[in-house]
Every structure is written in structure tokens, then in C-alpha cells.
Scaffold this motif. Structure first.
Motif, short mmCIF file in Angstrom:
data_model
loop_
_atom_site.label_atom_id
_atom_site.label_comp_id
_atom_site.label_asym_id
_atom_site.label_seq_id
_atom_site.Cartn_x
_atom_site.Cartn_y
_atom_site.Cartn_z
N ILE A 66 -72.13 -80.20 17.46
CA ILE A 66 -73.02 -80.23 16.28
C ILE A 66 -72.38 -79.37 15.17
CG2 ILE A 66 -74.51 -78.24 16.87
CD1 ILE A 66 -76.94 -80.12 16.07
N GLY A 67 -72.83 -79.57 13.95
CA GLY A 67 -72.28 -78.80 12.82
C GLY A 67 -70.79 -79.09 12.69
N SER A 116 -67.63 -77.20 21.27
CA SER A 116 -68.45 -76.11 20.76
C SER A 116 -67.60 -74.86 20.69
CB SER A 116 -69.66 -75.87 21.68
OG SER A 116 -70.39 -74.75 21.24
N LYS A 117 -67.47 -74.33 19.49
CA LYS A 117 -66.67 -73.11 19.33
C LYS A 117 -67.20 -72.01 20.25
CE LYS A 117 -65.24 -69.77 15.88
NZ LYS A 117 -65.15 -69.40 14.47
N THR A 118 -68.52 -71.83 20.24
CA THR A 118 -69.12 -70.73 21.01
C THR A 118 -69.48 -71.13 22.43
OG1 THR A 118 -71.27 -71.47 20.20
CG2 THR A 118 -70.17 -69.70 18.95
N THR A 129 -74.21 -73.15 21.82
CA THR A 129 -75.13 -73.79 20.88
C THR A 129 -76.15 -74.64 21.64
OG1 THR A 129 -73.40 -73.77 19.25
CG2 THR A 129 -75.22 -75.27 18.83
N GLN A 152 -72.25 -79.37 4.71
CA GLN A 152 -72.00 -78.19 5.54
C GLN A 152 -70.90 -77.34 4.92
OE1 GLN A 152 -69.98 -78.33 9.31
NE2 GLN A 152 -71.01 -76.50 10.06
N GLN A 170 -72.27 -67.39 8.36
CA GLN A 170 -73.44 -68.26 8.21
C GLN A 170 -74.66 -67.61 8.86
OE1 GLN A 170 -70.44 -69.80 9.64
NE2 GLN A 170 -71.02 -68.67 11.48
N VAL A 197 -78.35 -69.23 9.43
CA VAL A 197 -78.81 -70.22 10.41
C VAL A 197 -79.41 -69.54 11.64
CG1 VAL A 197 -77.09 -71.93 9.64
CG2 VAL A 197 -76.57 -70.42 11.56
N LYS A 227 -82.92 -70.32 14.83
CA LYS A 227 -82.51 -70.50 16.23
C LYS A 227 -83.34 -69.60 17.14
CE LYS A 227 -77.57 -71.40 15.34
NZ LYS A 227 -76.20 -70.90 15.50
O1 F6P Z 1 -75.58 -73.19 13.42
C1 F6P Z 1 -74.49 -73.26 12.59
C2 F6P Z 1 -73.22 -73.33 13.35
O2 F6P Z 1 -72.90 -72.07 13.83
C3 F6P Z 1 -72.09 -73.89 12.50
O3 F6P Z 1 -71.51 -72.96 11.70
C4 F6P Z 1 -71.21 -74.48 13.55
O4 F6P Z 1 -70.30 -75.37 12.98
C5 F6P Z 1 -72.22 -75.11 14.45
O5 F6P Z 1 -73.29 -74.21 14.46
C6 F6P Z 1 -71.76 -75.42 15.84
O6 F6P Z 1 -71.33 -74.27 16.51
P1 F6P Z 1 -70.52 -74.38 17.85
O7 F6P Z 1 -69.25 -75.10 17.57
O8 F6P Z 1 -70.29 -72.97 18.28
O9 F6P Z 1 -71.34 -75.14 18.84
#
Ligand code: F6P
Length: 547
Positions: free
Chosen positions: A154-155, A207-209, A212, A350, A506, A509, A513
Motif C-alpha cells: 500500500i502507499g 512493505s518497507k516496514t 503496515t 502521494q 509523514q 498518517v 493508524k
Molecule cells: O502510511 C503511510 C506510509 O507510511 C507511506 O509513507 C508508505 O509508502 C506506506 O505507508 C506503506 O508503508 P510500508 O511500505 O512500510 O508498508
């Protein structure tokens, strides 16, 4: 410069006074008075052509805007971006998406190490994987080759690869279908799962993190769905991860061989150039993906080295500042006259609004000026039959960015001529307008009576004098798309520098959440927290329906 007092600087105040004049200008008259306005206000870079002549600009305006950019140390800050300085100050991170598209021969030092080698090794892993999938050598649990890729993200882990895959449709490799699931609305995943076959489907969890909520819920649901067909031992053939969070990927059960890593110096909305672009590479192949990177790099080189006055992202950014801060326009419409760019406005939402939709400067002080305008839009010509009425005759002036390609991929020349004609006609109409006199002459020719004419003329008059940019490319190809995205990335950066905003965090956001977690717990039966009567009432209705 003390950035807190930007509005009090001489150049800012000169621009304020200059804008008072500009409000009295007629764009039509600017063209009539300066026959060389078009060549003087057009630029070429990275295979793109920008016509910015239909804006409220003169040489004096441009001179003042360049002076403003110097006052805000744009050149030094641009260098800090490319040099990998910690410009994302609130998260203490460098911002090095430009390194992702730098040639293999370049050196980009970060923390004492040339990061190009790491970038190239992930690209190589992506290439080998893509080639295996394309050759039918990456097999599903029953021995069949992969036909469907489902990107769950997402995002920034969705919008970039989704938009680029759609935009480069003519370059798609046959036999591979790429799907995107982003929404936590289960209908999104459900619709895709109904289409695909578990035996031949590969899920990419992007997902970077890797925390999410939407992505993790969809990823776990996809995993459970898969286990209706395959076994736990088959998962590694069907689940791939793209993330910076290697531990969370391992906990999910995806082995290290199936992880395509990237780094915390890549912001989510700037990540399509990293492993997050894997679905793009799977869709268009390695060579086209490298052309996409090369196009962005060409724009990087232009942005880094071209003089400010002939620098396309700088000019686009400064025009945006002029329109927003001095002429007071609060929204910008993006109008790609290219069907395959239908997601481009969403992507830019975005990029620009998550980057610059902020009210606090990097030093913690409130901004004393407006920041990011609302970015919205849709493809032409469809938009013409929906909201262009407002662009032409509404009470707000909304600058438009028209984007099109001179050569199509199809063989329907009449369609293409009609597309370009409409694109150019819209910017001309917005600028030129239609006077009451012209309307009167038309209605007189129809023998309308005077009383009726008095009512009709104002309604059929177009004020005109509405600004726009037009961006042309020869063909929408990987490299031109790369350059186009990089152009808007750098334009966004330029605006952030003038506003003294951190364009790379950011925080806005986060609150939603956290509140969503609390409400979800309540919907699932945990005791209710204190809410206002509206939120409590809505929760009660949902609970009643979910019983
Ligand atoms: O909620 C915003 C955000 O952090 C964006 O900046 C990012 O692109 C998106 O969520 C998805 O994050 P992730 O890649 O960590 O799942």
C-alpha cells in the motif's frame, strides 16, 4: 538565511508586490506582446519537453523566483540530497533514491561505503529471479510455471509499481499477469483471489516496514488462502518479500533467499526504483526496467547540473510556488492525455501531498505561508466530460499540468490526432477564454431576443486567463516515464526547500493508524474507550451490523 522569516525577506516581498501586478495581466496579451514567448518559455530535458509559457510569468517573475530559490539555498540543498546528507532530519535519514538509478560505474558514498555495489547486487538478484519466472523455471508447488503475480502493498509499496506497470502496458511480457492488492477492504483481495490459480500464482509482499496493517492483513489472508491448496512446505515457491525489515519477513515465514531488500534511505513514495519495482521488472523485463532507471537518471543529471534558469524541475517547482504562495491558487489538476497514465494523478497525490502536505518547518516552527496545494486529476479526454466545466468557469482558478506523448503505440491515427487536438485545445481555451462580445455575436446570428441574450451571455462567457503547463514526450516508454517521475520528484523537492519543509517524513498518517487499532479492538469485542458521540454512534451501528 533565517528561514523562519522567509516572508519578510526582500525578495519574498518583491514577489508579493509583483503578484499584485500579475493579477491584472492577461495571458493573451502576454502572448500578443511577445512573439517569442513560446521558445523563451519552453525547455527540453531527459526526453521531455516542457511548455510553461501559459503561466502568469515574465522574465522579471522568473528572475525573482530564481532569487527566492537562491535565498533558500536551493543549490546547496540539492547537493546535500545527492550527497546523501541526513536531510530527512526528523527521522535522521539520508534520502538517496537518486542512487538507485545511478549507473553501475558511479560512486555514491553513504556511511563510508559505496552503496552502488549493494544496489547492483539487489538489481542482479531481481534480474535472475525475473528471468527464471519468464523462462518458466520458477515453478509453483504442482510444477507449473508462474502466470500471475499479486503484489500486496500500500502507499509507496503499491502506487509506484502499480502506476508504472499500467503505464508501460505495451512493454508487458506475454504470459505474465501482474495484479495489485492494497486496500484493507477485503473486496480488493477477494476479487483477485477469485481470478487466480494457487498453482501458478506468486505473491509479492511489499512493505518497507513489514508492519503496515493493511498489507499484513492481506498477506496473512493470502497465505491462508494458499494453504487451502498447497502445504506450508510449498510456501517458499509462492511468497516473495520486499522489505527493509528482515526479521519481520523471517517471522512471516519467508526465507532470506526470497527477500529482496532495500534500505531506510529509500522513502516509501520514492521506492519504485528499488526492489519495490520488482513487479515492474516482472511485467516488462530487466532491460526495459534498466531503461526506466536510465530515464530517471538522465533527469537527475539535468536537475543536479543544469543552471537554475533552464532547469526543468526547478522551473516547475518555482512556478508551483508562484501559483500557490503569490497568486493564491490552492489546487492543481493533473491531466495526462494518455490512457496508460490513468494512475499518474493518484501517484502524484502521494508524492506531493505526503511529501509537502505539512504546516511545520524543519526547525519546528509553523510555516508562515501556504504549503502543498491539493493535487488531483484524471486522464483526458475523460476529465473534459466530468470536471473541466469547473476548470473553465468555476470560481477557483486551478492550474493544470497537461501531459501527453506525440507518438502513440497504437495504429489509430485519427484517435491520436483527436487526443492531441483536445489536449492542446483545453490549454488554449483555459488561457484564451471567450468574451461576452464573441458570445453576443454568436447569439445574434441565431436571432436570440435581447432579454434572453442578457441572461445567456454571462453564462456562456469563459473568463479565460487560466494557467497551465504542458509536458510532451515523444513516446511513453520506460525511459520517458522514468524521466517524468523523476521530474515530479525533484519538483516536489524544490517546493519543500522553499517552504523549509521536510519532504521525506509523514507524521501526519500516524494518528489515524493508532485510533483505528483502538476502534478495531472495540469492534472485535474489547471494552469501549471514550469517544465523541459521533464516533461512538458509528461504532455502535457497526457492532450491531457485525453481530
Ligand atoms: O502510511 C503511510 C506510509 O507510511 C507511506 O509513507 C508508505 O509508502 C506506506 O505507508 C506503506 O508503508 P510500508 O511500505 O512500510 O508498508
Amino acid at each position: 538565511m533565517n528561514t523562519t522569516s522567509l516572508v519578510h525577506t526582500a525578495v519574498f516581498q518583491k514577489l508579493v508586490r509583483h503578484a499584485e501586478d500579475a493579477r491584472t495581466w492577461s495571458l493573451k496579451a502576454l502572448f500578443a506582446d511577445h512573439p517569442d514567448r513560446f521558445p523563451a518559455m519552453t525547455l527540453t530535458a531527459g526526453g521531455l519537453f516542457l511548455d510553461f509559457s501559459k503561466n502568469f510569468l515574465t522574465d522579471e517573475t522568473m528572475g525573482l523566483l530564481i532569487e527566492l530559490s537562491r535565498q533558500c539555498h536551493l543549490e546547496e540543498k540539492r547537493e546535500a540530497l545527492f550527497a546523501g546528507d541526513e536531510i530527512n532530519t526528523s527521522e535522521h535519514r539520508a534520502v538517496l533514491h537518486t542512487a538507485l538509478r545511478a549507473p553501475r560505474s558511479e560512486t555514491v558514498m553513504f556511511n563510508g561505503k559505496n552503496i552502488i555495489a549493494d544496489i547492483q547486487s539487489v538489481l542482479e538478484k531481481m534480474r535472475l529471479f525475473t528471468e527464471k519466472v519468464h523462462a518458466g523455471e520458477w515453478k509453483g508447488y504442482s510444477g507449473k510455471p508462474v502466470t500471475d503475480i499479486v503484489n500486496i502493498g500500500i502507499g509507496g509499496s503499491d502506487l509506484g509499481p502499480r502506476m508504472v506497470c499500467q503505464a508501460l502496458r505495451p512493454f508487458h511480457v506475454k504470459g505474465i499477469n501482474v495484479h495489485f492488492v492494497a486496500n484493507v477492504d477485503g473486496h480488493d483481495l477477494d476479487a483477485i483471489l477469485q481470478k487466480v490459480n494457487a498453482e501458478t500464482t506468486l505473491f509479492i509482499i511489499a512493505s518497507k516496514t513489514f508492519t503496515t496493517l493493511e498489507t499484513m492483513l492481506n498477506a496473512h489472508a493470502a497465505r491462508s488462502w494458499f494453504l487451502n491448496y498447497g502445504t506450508v512446505r510449498d510456501l517458499y515457491r509462492h511468497f516473495i518479500a520486499i522489505s527493509t525489515n528482515t526479521e519481520a519477513v523471517a517471522r512471516f515465514g519467508i526465507p532470506a533467499e526470497n527477500l529482496f531488500p532495500f534500505w531506510d534511505w529509500v522513502g516509501g513514495r520514492y521506492s519504485v526504483w528499488s526492489a519495490i519495482g520488482l513487479p515492474v521488472m516482472l511485467a516488462i523485463g530487466y532491460n526495459h526496467f534498466t531503461e526506466f532507471l536510465a530515464g530517471a537518471h538522465a533527469m537527475d543529471v539535468h536537475f543536479r547540473y543544469a543552471p537554475l534558469a533552464s532547469n526543468m524541475p526547478v522551473i516547475l517547482g518555482l512556478i508551483a510556488i508562484w501559483n500557490r504562495n503569490f497568486l493564491g491558487f490552492s489546487s492543481v489538476s493533473i491531466a495526462p492525455y494518455l490512457q496508460d497514465l490513468f494512475s499518474f494523478p493518484n501517484y502524484l497525490q502521494q508524492l506531493e501531498m505526503e511529501s509537502n502536505g505539512k504546516q511545520t518547518q524543519k526547525n519546528g516552527k509553523p510555516v508562515e505561508y501556504d504549503s502543498c496545494p491539493v493535487i488531483w486529476g484524471n486522464i483526458g479526454t475523460n476529465g473534459q466530460h466530468a470536471y473541466f466545466q469547473l476548470l473553465h468557469q468555476g470560481t477557483d482558478i486551478i492550474p493544470v499540468d497537461f501531459i501527453t506523448a506525440l507518438t502513440p503505440h497504437h495504429t489509430l491515427p485519427k484517435h491520436h490526432a483527436a487526443l492531441l487536438a483536445n489536449c492542446f485545445a483545453q490549454s488554449e481555451a483555459l488561457m484564451r477564454g471567450k468574451t461576452a462580445e464573441q458570445v453576443r455575436n454568436e447569439l445574434s446570428a441565431q436571432h436570440m431576443d435581447a432579454e434572453e441574450m442578457a441572461i445567456q451571455i454571462p453564462q456562456r462567457t469563459f473568463p479565460g486567463n487560466r494557467p497551465s503547463n504542458t509536458i510532451l514526450m515523444n513516446v511513453l516508454r520506460p525511459e520517458t516515464l522514468g524521466a517524468l517521475i523523476a521530474l515530479y520528484e525533484h519538483k516536489t523537492f524544490v517546493e519543500g526547500v522553499i517552504w523549509n519543509i521536510n519532504s521525506f517524513d509523514q507524521w501526519g498518517v500516524e494518528l489515524g493508524k493508532i485510533l483505528a487499532k483502538t476502534i478495531q479492538n472495540e469492534l472485535e469485542g474489547q471494552p469501549e474507550q471514550m469517544h465523541d458521540s459521533s464516533t461512538a454512534g458509528l461504532i455502535a451501528l457497526a457492532k450491531a451490523a457485525m453481530k
